[in-house]
Design a protein around this motif. Sequence first.
Motif, PDB file in Angstrom:
ATOM      1  N   ASP A 196      -0.816   6.770   2.811  1.00 27.29           N
ATOM      2  CA  ASP A 196      -2.114   7.448   2.708  1.00 27.29           C
ATOM      3  C   ASP A 196      -2.009   8.893   2.235  1.00 27.29           C
ATOM      4  O   ASP A 196      -2.827   9.357   1.442  1.00 27.29           O
ATOM      5  CB  ASP A 196      -2.802   7.442   4.090  1.00 27.29           C
ATOM      6  CG  ASP A 196      -3.178   6.034   4.521  1.00 27.29           C
ATOM      7  OD1 ASP A 196      -3.533   5.225   3.643  1.00 27.29           O
ATOM      8  OD2 ASP A 196      -3.116   5.741   5.720  1.00 27.29           O
TER       9      ASP A 196
ATOM     10  N   VAL B 106     -12.487  -1.325   6.498  1.00 28.51           N
ATOM     11  CA  VAL B 106     -13.091  -0.142   5.861  1.00 28.51           C
ATOM     12  C   VAL B 106     -14.530  -0.482   5.449  1.00 28.51           C
ATOM     13  O   VAL B 106     -15.468   0.288   5.674  1.00 28.51           O
ATOM     14  CB  VAL B 106     -12.269   0.307   4.626  1.00 28.51           C
ATOM     15  CG1 VAL B 106     -12.957   1.456   3.897  1.00 28.51           C
ATOM     16  CG2 VAL B 106     -10.854   0.702   5.038  1.00 28.51           C
TER      17      VAL B 106
ATOM     18  N   LEU C 115       0.836  -1.200   0.000  1.00 26.94           N
ATOM     19  CA  LEU C 115       0.000   0.000   0.000  1.00 26.94           C
ATOM     20  C   LEU C 115       0.870   1.248   0.000  1.00 26.94           C
ATOM     21  O   LEU C 115       1.808   1.367   0.794  1.00 26.94           O
ATOM     22  CB  LEU C 115      -0.930   0.009   1.212  1.00 26.94           C
ATOM     23  CG  LEU C 115      -2.096  -0.979   1.157  1.00 26.94           C
ATOM     24  CD1 LEU C 115      -2.876  -0.954   2.465  1.00 26.94           C
ATOM     25  CD2 LEU C 115      -3.023  -0.676  -0.006  1.00 26.94           C
TER      26      LEU C 115
ATOM     27  N   LEU D 235      -3.235  -7.954   2.560  1.00 29.31           N
ATOM     28  CA  LEU D 235      -3.522  -6.561   2.918  1.00 29.31           C
ATOM     29  C   LEU D 235      -5.010  -6.271   2.811  1.00 29.31           C
ATOM     30  O   LEU D 235      -5.578  -5.537   3.621  1.00 29.31           O
ATOM     31  CB  LEU D 235      -2.762  -5.612   1.975  1.00 29.31           C
ATOM     32  CG  LEU D 235      -1.293  -5.378   2.279  1.00 29.31           C
ATOM     33  CD1 LEU D 235      -0.663  -4.520   1.185  1.00 29.31           C
ATOM     34  CD2 LEU D 235      -1.144  -4.678   3.630  1.00 29.31           C
ATOM     35  N   TYR D 236      -5.633  -6.856   1.799  1.00 31.42           N
ATOM     36  CA  TYR D 236      -7.073  -6.622   1.604  1.00 31.42           C
ATOM     37  C   TYR D 236      -7.843  -7.084   2.844  1.00 31.42           C
ATOM     38  O   TYR D 236      -8.662  -6.343   3.394  1.00 31.42           O
ATOM     39  CB  TYR D 236      -7.566  -7.340   0.347  1.00 31.42           C
ATOM     40  CG  TYR D 236      -9.031  -7.076   0.083  1.00 31.42           C
ATOM     41  CD1 TYR D 236      -9.443  -5.859  -0.462  1.00 31.42           C
ATOM     42  CD2 TYR D 236     -10.007  -8.010   0.419  1.00 31.42           C
ATOM     43  CE1 TYR D 236     -10.788  -5.594  -0.663  1.00 31.42           C
ATOM     44  CE2 TYR D 236     -11.348  -7.750   0.221  1.00 31.42           C
ATOM     45  CZ  TYR D 236     -11.735  -6.540  -0.330  1.00 31.42           C
ATOM     46  OH  TYR D 236     -13.069  -6.278  -0.516  1.00 31.42           O
TER      47      TYR D 236
ATOM     48  N   ARG E 135      -8.892   2.459   0.846  1.00 29.83           N
ATOM     49  CA  ARG E 135      -8.408   1.107   1.140  1.00 29.83           C
ATOM     50  C   ARG E 135      -7.949   0.971   2.583  1.00 29.83           C
ATOM     51  O   ARG E 135      -7.633  -0.129   3.012  1.00 29.83           O
ATOM     52  CB  ARG E 135      -7.205   0.809   0.246  1.00 29.83           C
ATOM     53  CG  ARG E 135      -7.449  -0.178  -0.886  1.00 29.83           C
ATOM     54  CD  ARG E 135      -6.222  -0.091  -1.770  1.00 29.83           C
ATOM     55  NE  ARG E 135      -5.963  -1.178  -2.618  1.00 29.83           N
ATOM     56  CZ  ARG E 135      -6.107  -1.147  -3.956  1.00 29.83           C
ATOM     57  NH1 ARG E 135      -6.645  -0.104  -4.527  1.00 29.83           N
ATOM     58  NH2 ARG E 135      -5.726  -2.147  -4.686  1.00 29.83           N
ATOM     59  N   THR E 136      -7.838   2.082   3.294  1.00 38.07           N
ATOM     60  CA  THR E 136      -7.442   2.036   4.708  1.00 38.07           C
ATOM     61  C   THR E 136      -8.421   2.911   5.495  1.00 38.07           C
ATOM     62  O   THR E 136      -9.080   3.790   4.913  1.00 38.07           O
ATOM     63  CB  THR E 136      -6.018   2.605   4.919  1.00 38.07           C
ATOM     64  OG1 THR E 136      -6.050   4.019   4.643  1.00 38.07           O
ATOM     65  CG2 THR E 136      -4.981   1.953   4.012  1.00 38.07           C
TER      66      THR E 136
ATOM     67  N   ARG F 103      -6.728  -7.696   5.905  1.00 40.05           N
ATOM     68  CA  ARG F 103      -6.326  -7.069   7.172  1.00 40.05           C
ATOM     69  C   ARG F 103      -6.644  -5.579   7.219  1.00 40.05           C
ATOM     70  O   ARG F 103      -7.061  -5.067   8.256  1.00 40.05           O
ATOM     71  CB  ARG F 103      -4.807  -7.301   7.371  1.00 40.05           C
ATOM     72  CG  ARG F 103      -4.260  -6.819   8.695  1.00 40.05           C
ATOM     73  CD  ARG F 103      -2.915  -7.428   9.010  1.00 40.05           C
ATOM     74  NE  ARG F 103      -1.954  -7.310   7.930  1.00 40.05           N
ATOM     75  CZ  ARG F 103      -1.213  -6.223   7.700  1.00 40.05           C
ATOM     76  NH1 ARG F 103      -1.331  -5.172   8.467  1.00 40.05           N
ATOM     77  NH2 ARG F 103      -0.345  -6.208   6.702  1.00 40.05           N
ATOM     78  N   VAL F 104      -6.486  -4.875   6.091  1.00 41.41           N
ATOM     79  CA  VAL F 104      -6.586  -3.410   6.127  1.00 41.41           C
ATOM     80  C   VAL F 104      -7.870  -2.881   5.476  1.00 41.41           C
ATOM     81  O   VAL F 104      -8.447  -1.906   5.944  1.00 41.41           O
ATOM     82  CB  VAL F 104      -5.341  -2.788   5.429  1.00 41.41           C
ATOM     83  CG1 VAL F 104      -5.372  -1.281   5.495  1.00 41.41           C
ATOM     84  CG2 VAL F 104      -4.057  -3.315   6.059  1.00 41.41           C
ATOM     85  N   THR F 105      -8.314  -3.539   4.396  1.00 38.16           N
ATOM     86  CA  THR F 105      -9.452  -2.978   3.662  1.00 38.16           C
ATOM     87  C   THR F 105     -10.798  -3.513   4.157  1.00 38.16           C
ATOM     88  O   THR F 105     -11.785  -2.762   4.169  1.00 38.16           O
ATOM     89  CB  THR F 105      -9.279  -3.228   2.147  1.00 38.16           C
ATOM     90  OG1 THR F 105      -8.002  -2.712   1.753  1.00 38.16           O
ATOM     91  CG2 THR F 105     -10.354  -2.523   1.336  1.00 38.16           C
TER      92      THR F 105
ATOM     93  N   TYR G 231     -10.356   2.848  -3.687  1.00 43.10           N
ATOM     94  CA  TYR G 231     -10.178   3.894  -2.681  1.00 43.10           C
ATOM     95  C   TYR G 231     -11.518   4.148  -2.008  1.00 43.10           C
ATOM     96  O   TYR G 231     -12.519   4.229  -2.731  1.00 43.10           O
ATOM     97  CB  TYR G 231      -9.678   5.175  -3.346  1.00 43.10           C
ATOM     98  CG  TYR G 231      -9.399   6.295  -2.379  1.00 43.10           C
ATOM     99  CD1 TYR G 231      -8.145   6.445  -1.805  1.00 43.10           C
ATOM    100  CD2 TYR G 231     -10.409   7.200  -2.032  1.00 43.10           C
ATOM    101  CE1 TYR G 231      -7.895   7.476  -0.908  1.00 43.10           C
ATOM    102  CE2 TYR G 231     -10.159   8.216  -1.131  1.00 43.10           C
ATOM    103  CZ  TYR G 231      -8.897   8.351  -0.587  1.00 43.10           C
ATOM    104  OH  TYR G 231      -8.643   9.366   0.307  1.00 43.10           O
TER     105      TYR G 231
ATOM    106  N   GLN H 245      -7.672   6.559   5.064  1.00 39.34           N
ATOM    107  CA  GLN H 245      -8.167   7.117   3.801  1.00 39.34           C
ATOM    108  C   GLN H 245      -9.678   7.365   3.884  1.00 39.34           C
ATOM    109  O   GLN H 245     -10.197   8.356   3.363  1.00 39.34           O
ATOM    110  CB  GLN H 245      -7.855   6.173   2.640  1.00 39.34           C
ATOM    111  CG  GLN H 245      -6.375   6.091   2.311  1.00 39.34           C
ATOM    112  CD  GLN H 245      -6.067   5.070   1.233  1.00 39.34           C
ATOM    113  OE1 GLN H 245      -6.948   4.570   0.538  1.00 39.34           O
ATOM    114  NE2 GLN H 245      -4.794   4.734   1.090  1.00 39.34           N
TER     115      GLN H 245
END
Length: 220
Positions: free
Chosen positions: A66, A178, A63, A170-171, A91-92, A173-175, A89, A95
């Motif tokens: 930000d 969101v 990523l 990452l998707y 994605r975090t 864990r982080v997105t 977007y 953001q």
Amino acid sequence: MTGRSLNLAVIGRQGSGKGTQAATLADRLGLHHVSTGDLLREAAAEGRESADVLRGYLDAGALVPDVLVSRLVAQALRASERGCVFDGYPRTLAQAELLDRLVDLDLVIELRIDPDEAQGRLARRRTCAGCGQIGAAPSPTATLVCDRCGTDMARRDDDDLTAVRHRFELYERVTVPVLERYADRGLVVSIDAGRPRDAVAADVLRAVHVAGASDLVPAS
Ligand code: AMP
């Protein structure tokens, strides 16, 4: 929704077809397509924003910070009047908080796809260096020539297996948090993206219609 300005976000695992669906949706509704992946690749190709550092993030499927992504989004927003389709977007969570200060999202479209299916699609995905068209090769090792401009189509550097696994991780864990944040506000509609493109596009359009943008959605 007033029908005058509409802001939508398309969020999905890599390989879910979010780029294609977001572009189609923006086209159908006359909205501005804001793809952070495209904006970042353009910035790297044009030597802007510390291009070498940027390319390092992109090639590894990591990523991009930000602050940098949000700056590109803020610039792109100036070009929009009727509203935007955000692609990839936010994605975090950082953001998402920043976007809250810029626009009110009307709807978040989650494209759901099985990770194995998405991985198979990414292995066959090819991009034309000439005109940017995206195509699907018949197998992971097959070559493909662009049917629009005749250029050899190439695999994206971040579509190799290691980068893809990193992007999937990452998707999750982080997105996904969101998406949960928007779901708490009742803004998320989930669509099965493992089906043919046109079927998914029809459902996406229907979801926007149901969400109250009937004056913007052309009858199909
Ligand atoms: P995409 O074309 O959406 O798959 O994005 C390609 C790459 O661009 C990602 O793997 C990240 O390196 C970067 N990227 C795209 N959108 C974002 C974002 N919202 N935040 C951070 N990095 C991003």
